[in-house]
Design a protein around this motif. Structure first.
Motif, PDB file in Angstrom:
ATOM      1  N   SER A 125       2.006   9.162   8.558  1.00 43.34           N
ATOM      2  CA  SER A 125       3.413   9.527   8.739  1.00 43.34           C
ATOM      3  C   SER A 125       4.257   8.347   9.206  1.00 43.34           C
ATOM      4  O   SER A 125       5.487   8.414   9.170  1.00 43.34           O
ATOM      5  N   THR A 126       3.605   7.270   9.636  1.00 39.78           N
ATOM      6  CA  THR A 126       4.352   6.114  10.131  1.00 39.78           C
ATOM      7  C   THR A 126       3.992   4.810   9.432  1.00 39.78           C
ATOM      8  O   THR A 126       4.721   3.834   9.537  1.00 39.78           O
ATOM      9  N   SER A 127       2.873   4.773   8.734  1.00 36.86           N
ATOM     10  CA  SER A 127       2.448   3.523   8.099  1.00 36.86           C
ATOM     11  C   SER A 127       1.835   3.807   6.734  1.00 36.86           C
ATOM     12  O   SER A 127       1.353   4.907   6.459  1.00 36.86           O
ATOM     13  N   ALA A 128       1.847   2.784   5.885  1.00 36.77           N
ATOM     14  CA  ALA A 128       1.288   2.928   4.551  1.00 36.77           C
ATOM     15  C   ALA A 128      -0.227   2.942   4.605  1.00 36.77           C
ATOM     16  O   ALA A 128      -0.839   2.394   5.526  1.00 36.77           O
ATOM     17  N   PHE A 129      -0.835   3.572   3.624  1.00 30.72           N
ATOM     18  CA  PHE A 129      -2.278   3.481   3.486  1.00 30.72           C
ATOM     19  C   PHE A 129      -2.641   2.032   3.164  1.00 30.72           C
ATOM     20  O   PHE A 129      -1.855   1.305   2.543  1.00 30.72           O
ATOM     21  N   PRO A 130      -3.828   1.585   3.562  1.00 27.91           N
ATOM     22  CA  PRO A 130      -4.199   0.181   3.332  1.00 27.91           C
ATOM     23  C   PRO A 130      -4.252  -0.174   1.848  1.00 27.91           C
ATOM     24  O   PRO A 130      -4.511   0.675   0.993  1.00 27.91           O
ATOM     25  N   ASN A 131      -4.017  -1.439   1.561  1.00 28.65           N
ATOM     26  CA  ASN A 131      -3.949  -1.895   0.169  1.00 28.65           C
ATOM     27  C   ASN A 131      -5.261  -1.731  -0.586  1.00 28.65           C
ATOM     28  O   ASN A 131      -5.264  -1.622  -1.807  1.00 28.65           O
ATOM     29  N   TRP A 132      -6.389  -1.732   0.142  1.00 26.91           N
ATOM     30  CA  TRP A 132      -7.659  -1.587  -0.572  1.00 26.91           C
ATOM     31  C   TRP A 132      -7.806  -0.197  -1.197  1.00 26.91           C
ATOM     32  O   TRP A 132      -8.598   0.008  -2.108  1.00 26.91           O
ATOM     33  N   LEU A 133      -7.005   0.771  -0.705  1.00 25.93           N
ATOM     34  CA  LEU A 133      -7.070   2.121  -1.270  1.00 25.93           C
ATOM     35  C   LEU A 133      -6.352   2.159  -2.623  1.00 25.93           C
ATOM     36  O   LEU A 133      -6.843   2.756  -3.583  1.00 25.93           O
ATOM     37  N   ALA A 134      -5.222   1.536  -2.675  1.00 25.72           N
ATOM     38  CA  ALA A 134      -4.473   1.412  -3.927  1.00 25.72           C
ATOM     39  C   ALA A 134      -3.507   0.256  -3.751  1.00 25.72           C
ATOM     40  O   ALA A 134      -2.527   0.371  -3.025  1.00 25.72           O
ATOM     41  N   CYS A 135      -3.793  -0.849  -4.403  1.00 26.72           N
ATOM     42  CA  CYS A 135      -2.940  -2.027  -4.282  1.00 26.72           C
ATOM     43  C   CYS A 135      -1.617  -1.789  -5.000  1.00 26.72           C
ATOM     44  O   CYS A 135      -1.422  -0.767  -5.668  1.00 26.72           O
TER      45      CYS A 135
END
Length: 306
Positions: free
Chosen positions: A147-157
Protein backbone atom coordinates in the motif's frame (compact mmCIF):
# COMPACT_ATOMS: atom_id res chain seq x y z
CA UNK A 1 -20.86 -22.37 16.96
CA UNK A 2 -22.04 -24.87 14.38
CA UNK A 3 -22.10 -24.98 10.63
CA UNK A 4 -22.05 -27.87 8.18
CA UNK A 5 -18.26 -28.21 8.15
CA UNK A 6 -15.73 -26.86 5.72
CA UNK A 7 -18.07 -27.18 2.75
CA UNK A 8 -20.38 -24.64 4.38
CA UNK A 9 -17.72 -21.99 3.95
CA UNK A 10 -17.57 -22.60 0.21
CA UNK A 11 -19.74 -20.26 -1.81
CA UNK A 12 -22.62 -20.58 0.64
CA UNK A 13 -25.92 -18.85 0.12
CA UNK A 14 -27.62 -19.56 3.42
CA UNK A 15 -29.42 -16.22 3.19
CA UNK A 16 -29.66 -13.21 0.92
CA UNK A 17 -27.47 -10.21 1.74
CA UNK A 18 -30.54 -7.96 1.64
CA UNK A 19 -31.98 -9.91 4.59
CA UNK A 20 -29.17 -8.76 6.89
CA UNK A 21 -29.20 -5.28 5.37
CA UNK A 22 -32.84 -4.94 6.42
CA UNK A 23 -32.07 -6.20 9.92
CA UNK A 24 -29.32 -3.63 10.36
CA UNK A 25 -31.28 -0.72 8.92
CA UNK A 26 -34.21 -1.43 11.25
CA UNK A 27 -32.17 -1.84 14.44
CA UNK A 28 -31.60 1.54 16.17
CA UNK A 29 -28.69 0.12 18.18
CA UNK A 30 -26.78 -0.40 14.92
CA UNK A 31 -27.47 3.01 13.39
CA UNK A 32 -23.83 4.11 13.79
CA UNK A 33 -22.86 1.64 11.09
CA UNK A 34 -25.05 3.44 8.56
CA UNK A 35 -23.70 6.95 9.07
CA UNK A 36 -20.46 8.51 7.98
CA UNK A 37 -18.69 9.55 11.20
CA UNK A 38 -17.94 13.22 11.80
CA UNK A 39 -14.35 13.02 12.92
CA UNK A 40 -11.60 15.60 13.07
CA UNK A 41 -9.03 12.85 12.65
CA UNK A 42 -9.97 10.41 9.90
CA UNK A 43 -8.40 7.07 9.08
CA UNK A 44 -5.37 8.96 7.76
CA UNK A 45 -4.21 9.37 11.36
CA UNK A 46 -3.76 5.59 11.49
CA UNK A 47 -2.14 5.27 8.06
CA UNK A 48 1.45 5.88 9.02
CA UNK A 49 1.59 2.93 11.40
CA UNK A 50 -0.27 0.18 9.54
CA UNK A 51 2.56 -2.35 9.67
CA UNK A 52 3.50 -1.93 13.34
CA UNK A 53 0.17 -3.20 14.77
CA UNK A 54 0.47 -6.32 12.59
CA UNK A 55 4.08 -6.79 13.64
CA UNK A 56 2.94 -6.65 17.26
CA UNK A 57 0.02 -8.98 16.55
CA UNK A 58 2.19 -11.73 15.11
CA UNK A 59 4.73 -11.29 17.92
CA UNK A 60 2.01 -11.78 20.54
CA UNK A 61 0.46 -14.78 18.78
CA UNK A 62 3.58 -16.74 17.93
CA UNK A 63 2.18 -19.93 19.49
CA UNK A 64 0.08 -20.66 16.41
CA UNK A 65 -3.27 -20.37 18.21
CA UNK A 66 -4.66 -18.19 15.42
CA UNK A 67 -3.46 -20.44 12.62
CA UNK A 68 -6.11 -22.22 10.58
CA UNK A 69 -5.61 -23.44 7.03
CA UNK A 70 -8.05 -21.95 4.55
CA UNK A 71 -8.54 -25.19 2.66
CA UNK A 72 -11.88 -24.04 1.27
CA UNK A 73 -10.00 -21.59 -0.97
CA UNK A 74 -8.97 -24.41 -3.29
CA UNK A 75 -12.67 -25.06 -3.87
CA UNK A 76 -13.47 -21.39 -4.36
CA UNK A 77 -10.48 -20.92 -6.64
CA UNK A 78 -9.92 -24.25 -8.45
CA UNK A 79 -7.55 -22.48 -10.85
CA UNK A 80 -4.89 -22.85 -8.16
CA UNK A 81 -5.16 -26.64 -8.37
CA UNK A 82 -5.74 -27.05 -12.10
CA UNK A 83 -2.90 -24.80 -13.24
CA UNK A 84 -0.09 -26.01 -15.47
CA UNK A 85 3.61 -26.34 -14.77
CA UNK A 86 5.74 -23.31 -13.92
CA UNK A 87 2.77 -21.33 -12.63
CA UNK A 88 3.66 -18.42 -10.35
CA UNK A 89 1.50 -17.08 -7.55
CA UNK A 90 1.94 -13.95 -5.46
CA UNK A 91 0.18 -14.12 -2.10
CA UNK A 92 -0.14 -10.57 -0.75
CA UNK A 93 -0.49 -10.25 3.00
CA UNK A 94 0.33 -13.87 3.77
CA UNK A 95 0.03 -13.46 7.55
CA UNK A 96 0.82 -16.77 9.24
CA UNK A 97 0.53 -18.81 6.04
CA UNK A 98 -3.10 -19.91 6.30
CA UNK A 99 -3.58 -19.37 2.55
CA UNK A 100 -0.11 -20.35 1.38
CA UNK A 101 -0.02 -23.77 3.03
CA UNK A 102 -3.13 -25.29 1.40
CA UNK A 103 -1.95 -23.97 -1.97
CA UNK A 104 1.44 -25.63 -1.53
CA UNK A 105 -0.27 -28.86 -0.47
CA UNK A 106 -2.77 -28.74 -3.33
CA UNK A 107 -0.49 -28.13 -6.28
CA UNK A 108 3.08 -29.07 -7.08
CA UNK A 109 3.00 -26.93 -10.23
CA UNK A 110 2.88 -23.59 -8.42
CA UNK A 111 5.81 -21.55 -7.18
CA UNK A 112 4.52 -19.31 -4.41
CA UNK A 113 5.93 -15.87 -3.66
CA UNK A 114 4.50 -14.52 -0.42
CA UNK A 115 4.83 -11.09 1.12
CA UNK A 116 3.63 -9.29 4.22
CA UNK A 117 4.24 -5.91 5.81
CA UNK A 118 5.26 -7.75 9.00
CA UNK A 119 8.57 -9.61 9.16
CA UNK A 120 7.16 -11.48 12.17
CA UNK A 121 4.36 -12.82 9.97
CA UNK A 122 6.90 -14.23 7.52
CA UNK A 123 8.67 -16.03 10.36
CA UNK A 124 5.33 -17.59 11.41
CA UNK A 125 4.58 -18.58 7.81
CA UNK A 126 7.89 -20.39 7.38
CA UNK A 127 7.47 -22.15 10.73
CA UNK A 128 3.98 -23.40 9.82
CA UNK A 129 5.11 -24.58 6.38
CA UNK A 130 8.16 -26.38 7.77
CA UNK A 131 5.97 -28.17 10.32
CA UNK A 132 3.53 -29.35 7.67
CA UNK A 133 5.70 -30.11 4.63
CA UNK A 134 8.98 -31.97 4.81
CA UNK A 135 10.71 -30.34 1.85
CA UNK A 136 9.64 -27.12 0.16
CA UNK A 137 11.56 -25.68 -2.77
CA UNK A 138 8.72 -23.76 -4.42
CA UNK A 139 8.15 -21.11 -1.73
CA UNK A 140 9.82 -17.71 -1.37
CA UNK A 141 8.94 -14.84 0.95
CA UNK A 142 9.79 -11.19 1.28
CA UNK A 143 8.73 -8.16 3.31
CA UNK A 144 6.65 -5.55 1.51
CA UNK A 145 3.83 -3.12 2.31
CA UNK A 146 2.13 -2.95 -1.09
CA UNK A 147 0.00 0.00 0.00
CA UNK A 148 3.01 2.30 0.32
CA UNK A 149 5.75 0.85 -1.89
CA UNK A 150 6.14 -0.94 -5.20
CA UNK A 151 6.76 -4.64 -5.41
CA UNK A 152 10.46 -5.39 -6.01
CA UNK A 153 11.75 -5.32 -9.57
CA UNK A 154 12.70 -9.00 -9.51
CA UNK A 155 8.97 -9.82 -9.38
CA UNK A 156 8.24 -7.91 -12.57
CA UNK A 157 10.78 -5.52 -14.03
CA UNK A 158 9.80 -2.42 -15.99
CA UNK A 159 9.94 -4.39 -19.25
CA UNK A 160 7.64 -7.12 -17.89
CA UNK A 161 5.11 -4.61 -16.62
CA UNK A 162 4.67 -3.04 -20.04
CA UNK A 163 5.27 -5.82 -22.55
CA UNK A 164 3.34 -8.93 -23.52
CA UNK A 165 6.19 -11.38 -23.98
CA UNK A 166 8.51 -12.07 -21.06
CA UNK A 167 11.41 -14.49 -21.21
CA UNK A 168 12.46 -14.96 -17.61
CA UNK A 169 12.61 -17.91 -15.25
CA UNK A 170 12.24 -18.26 -11.49
CA UNK A 171 15.18 -18.86 -9.20
CA UNK A 172 15.65 -21.68 -6.73
CA UNK A 173 16.53 -19.79 -3.55
CA UNK A 174 15.66 -16.51 -1.86
CA UNK A 175 19.20 -15.12 -2.12
CA UNK A 176 18.92 -14.84 -5.90
CA UNK A 177 15.58 -13.00 -5.94
CA UNK A 178 17.18 -9.57 -5.93
CA UNK A 179 19.19 -10.37 -9.06
CA UNK A 180 16.79 -11.94 -11.60
CA UNK A 181 13.31 -10.93 -12.73
CA UNK A 182 10.82 -13.83 -12.69
CA UNK A 183 8.71 -12.26 -15.45
CA UNK A 184 5.54 -11.46 -13.54
CA UNK A 185 3.01 -13.84 -11.96
CA UNK A 186 -0.01 -15.80 -13.18
CA UNK A 187 -2.07 -15.29 -10.02
CA UNK A 188 -2.30 -12.76 -7.21
CA UNK A 189 -4.27 -13.67 -4.09
CA UNK A 190 -5.72 -10.98 -1.82
CA UNK A 191 -7.33 -12.97 0.98
CA UNK A 192 -8.54 -10.81 3.89
CA UNK A 193 -5.73 -8.36 3.12
CA UNK A 194 -7.22 -5.33 1.39
CA UNK A 195 -9.58 -4.67 4.33
CA UNK A 196 -6.53 -4.05 6.54
CA UNK A 197 -5.26 -1.30 4.21
CA UNK A 198 -6.31 2.32 4.86
CA UNK A 199 -9.14 3.14 2.48
CA UNK A 200 -7.29 5.96 0.75
CA UNK A 201 -4.40 3.63 -0.10
CA UNK A 202 -6.50 0.87 -1.66
CA UNK A 203 -6.44 2.16 -5.28
CA UNK A 204 -2.64 2.35 -5.27
CA UNK A 205 -2.32 -1.10 -3.72
CA UNK A 206 -4.55 -2.69 -6.35
CA UNK A 207 -2.64 -1.02 -9.17
CA UNK A 208 0.55 -2.58 -7.79
CA UNK A 209 -1.08 -6.02 -8.05
CA UNK A 210 -2.20 -5.25 -11.59
CA UNK A 211 1.35 -4.25 -12.56
CA UNK A 212 2.99 -7.55 -11.59
CA UNK A 213 0.37 -9.83 -13.18
CA UNK A 214 1.03 -11.26 -16.61
CA UNK A 215 -1.55 -10.34 -19.28
CA UNK A 216 -4.49 -12.70 -18.78
CA UNK A 217 -3.50 -13.34 -15.17
CA UNK A 218 -6.09 -13.53 -12.40
CA UNK A 219 -6.41 -11.74 -9.09
CA UNK A 220 -8.35 -13.87 -6.60
CA UNK A 221 -10.13 -11.89 -3.90
CA UNK A 222 -11.91 -12.70 -0.65
CA UNK A 223 -12.60 -10.26 2.16
CA UNK A 224 -15.11 -8.97 4.70
CA UNK A 225 -18.50 -8.00 3.32
CA UNK A 226 -20.73 -5.14 4.38
CA UNK A 227 -22.78 -6.00 7.51
CA UNK A 228 -20.71 -9.05 8.36
CA UNK A 229 -21.11 -10.09 11.99
CA UNK A 230 -17.67 -8.75 12.90
CA UNK A 231 -18.60 -5.29 11.60
CA UNK A 232 -21.71 -5.13 13.74
CA UNK A 233 -19.68 -5.89 16.88
CA UNK A 234 -17.71 -2.64 16.62
CA UNK A 235 -18.73 0.11 19.02
CA UNK A 236 -19.28 3.65 17.66
CA UNK A 237 -15.94 4.91 18.97
CA UNK A 238 -14.09 2.32 16.87
CA UNK A 239 -15.42 3.78 13.64
CA UNK A 240 -12.73 5.90 11.95
CA UNK A 241 -14.38 6.29 8.55
CA UNK A 242 -17.38 5.14 6.55
CA UNK A 243 -17.39 1.32 6.95
CA UNK A 244 -13.86 1.50 8.35
CA UNK A 245 -12.92 0.55 11.90
CA UNK A 246 -9.90 0.20 14.17
CA UNK A 247 -9.53 -2.76 16.51
CA UNK A 248 -8.23 -2.43 20.06
CA UNK A 249 -4.79 -3.65 18.89
CA UNK A 250 -4.54 -0.87 16.29
CA UNK A 251 -5.19 -2.99 13.19
CA UNK A 252 -7.74 -1.72 10.67
CA UNK A 253 -10.77 -3.39 9.16
CA UNK A 254 -12.89 -2.23 6.23
CA UNK A 255 -16.14 -3.89 5.10
CA UNK A 256 -16.85 -4.02 1.37
CA UNK A 257 -20.03 -3.77 -0.65
CA UNK A 258 -19.97 -5.25 -4.15
CA UNK A 259 -20.12 -1.86 -5.87
CA UNK A 260 -17.02 -0.64 -4.02
CA UNK A 261 -15.05 -3.77 -4.92
CA UNK A 262 -16.11 -3.55 -8.56
CA UNK A 263 -15.12 0.12 -8.79
CA UNK A 264 -11.74 -0.37 -7.10
CA UNK A 265 -10.66 -3.17 -9.42
CA UNK A 266 -12.10 -1.92 -12.70
CA UNK A 267 -10.60 1.54 -12.09
CA UNK A 268 -7.21 -0.19 -11.79
CA UNK A 269 -7.69 -1.81 -15.21
CA UNK A 270 -9.08 -5.23 -14.25
CA UNK A 271 -11.94 -7.06 -15.95
CA UNK A 272 -14.56 -8.50 -13.60
CA UNK A 273 -14.86 -12.29 -13.95
CA UNK A 274 -16.80 -13.15 -10.78
CA UNK A 275 -18.14 -10.98 -7.96
CA UNK A 276 -20.67 -11.95 -5.32
CA UNK A 277 -21.41 -12.13 -1.61
CA UNK A 278 -20.88 -15.39 0.25
CA UNK A 279 -23.48 -15.56 3.02
CA UNK A 280 -23.09 -18.16 5.78
CA UNK A 281 -25.37 -18.62 8.78
CA UNK A 282 -23.84 -20.24 11.84
CA UNK A 283 -25.61 -20.98 15.13
CA UNK A 284 -24.21 -20.32 18.58
CA UNK A 285 -26.17 -22.99 20.42
CA UNK A 286 -24.92 -21.96 23.84
CA UNK A 287 -26.40 -18.49 23.36
CA UNK A 288 -29.16 -19.66 21.01
CA UNK A 289 -28.15 -16.98 18.54
CA UNK A 290 -27.81 -16.88 14.77
CA UNK A 291 -24.51 -15.51 13.45
CA UNK A 292 -24.53 -14.03 9.96
CA UNK A 293 -21.19 -14.07 8.14
CA UNK A 294 -20.75 -12.16 4.90
CA UNK A 295 -17.67 -12.31 2.70
CA UNK A 296 -17.03 -10.91 -0.76
CA UNK A 297 -15.76 -13.35 -3.37
CA UNK A 298 -14.18 -12.04 -6.55
CA UNK A 299 -12.05 -12.93 -9.55
CA UNK A 300 -10.55 -10.20 -11.71
CA UNK A 301 -8.46 -10.59 -14.87
CA UNK A 302 -5.72 -8.44 -16.32
CA UNK A 303 -6.62 -7.94 -20.01
CA UNK A 304 -4.59 -9.61 -22.71
CA UNK A 305 -2.54 -7.16 -24.71
CA UNK A 306 -3.69 -6.71 -28.30
Amino acid sequence: MEKGGEAGEYHSKDFEWEFVKNLVENDPSLSHHLQEPHLVDSSSSFSSSVSKPWQDFHSRHSSGKFFKERRYLLKEFPELVLCGENTKLLEVGCGNGSTVLPVLRGSKNITVYACDCSSEALVRTKENINRAIATVDNFHSFTCDFSTSAFPNWLACHHCRHNKHCHHSGESDDTSLNEHCIGGVDFVTLIFTLSAVPKERMPRAIKECFAVLKPGGLLLFRDYGLYDMTMLRFEPEKCIGFREYVRSDGTLSYFFCLDTVKRLFTDAGFIEVELENCCVKAVNRRKNKNMYRIWVHGKFQKPFLK
